[in-house]
Design an enzyme around this catalytic site. Structure first.
Site, PDB file in Angstrom:
ATOM      1  N   ARG A  89      31.066  20.066 109.813  1.00  0.00           N
ATOM      2  CA  ARG A  89      31.372  19.742 108.569  1.00  0.00           C
ATOM      3  C   ARG A  89      32.322  18.347 108.715  1.00  0.00           C
ATOM      4  NH1 ARG A  89      31.555  25.208 108.157  1.00  0.00           N
ATOM      5  NH2 ARG A  89      31.027  25.952 106.199  1.00  0.00           N
ATOM      6  N   TYR A 107      24.950  17.443 101.956  1.00  0.00           N
ATOM      7  CA  TYR A 107      24.650  18.559 102.827  1.00  0.00           C
ATOM      8  C   TYR A 107      23.306  18.629 103.330  1.00  0.00           C
ATOM      9  CZ  TYR A 107      29.329  20.129 101.014  1.00  0.00           C
ATOM     10  OH  TYR A 107      30.895  20.189 100.814  1.00  0.00           O
TER      11      TYR A 107
END
Length: 127
Positions: A89, A107
């Protein structure tokens, strides 16, 4: 100009340094492109990776892209049972004229499952 935070994540196929570096470079470039950010607008970037990724530091990927004057930090995600494995992330802090509602979080791959509310649904192919 305002300071905004942009999130992103990518799931890797395996714990491999080349795979990690390529995936993080792609994620970083997608975040910049989706939000029309240039490197001069970047303030800092925090990277996290799940505990099952041990092959390298995600920050190395953007350093390899020539980003030398932006503070970067790597940390490990909490080891939560059932969490998405092999995931990196990032949280980018940047100056931008965009409103919060205009920020596009990115994402990629299997990480799209983390935030289905933020990932655009692909258009269906014409029949």
């Amino acid at each position: 100009m305002a300071v905004r935070a942009v999130r992103g994540a990518v799931q890797l196929d395996r714990d491999d340094k080349t795979v990690l570096l390529d995936a993080v470079k792609e994620l970083f470039n997608e975040v910049l492109e989706a939000n029309e950010l240039d490197r001069d607008s970047l303030i800092s970037i925090i990277f996290t990776s799940t505990p099952d990724l041990r092959c390298g530091f995600p920050a190395v990927a953007v350093r390899e892209l020539g980003l030398a004057d932006v503070p970067l930090m790597c940390a490990q995600e909490l080891d939560i049972q059932g969490a998405l494995p092999r995931t990196v992330r990032l949280l980018v802090h940047a100056e931008t004229g965009r409103a919060k509602s205009e920020i596009r979080h990115v994402y990629l791959g299997g990480a799209a499952a983390l935030r289905r509310d933020l990932v655009p649904i692909p258009a269906r192919a014409a029949a």
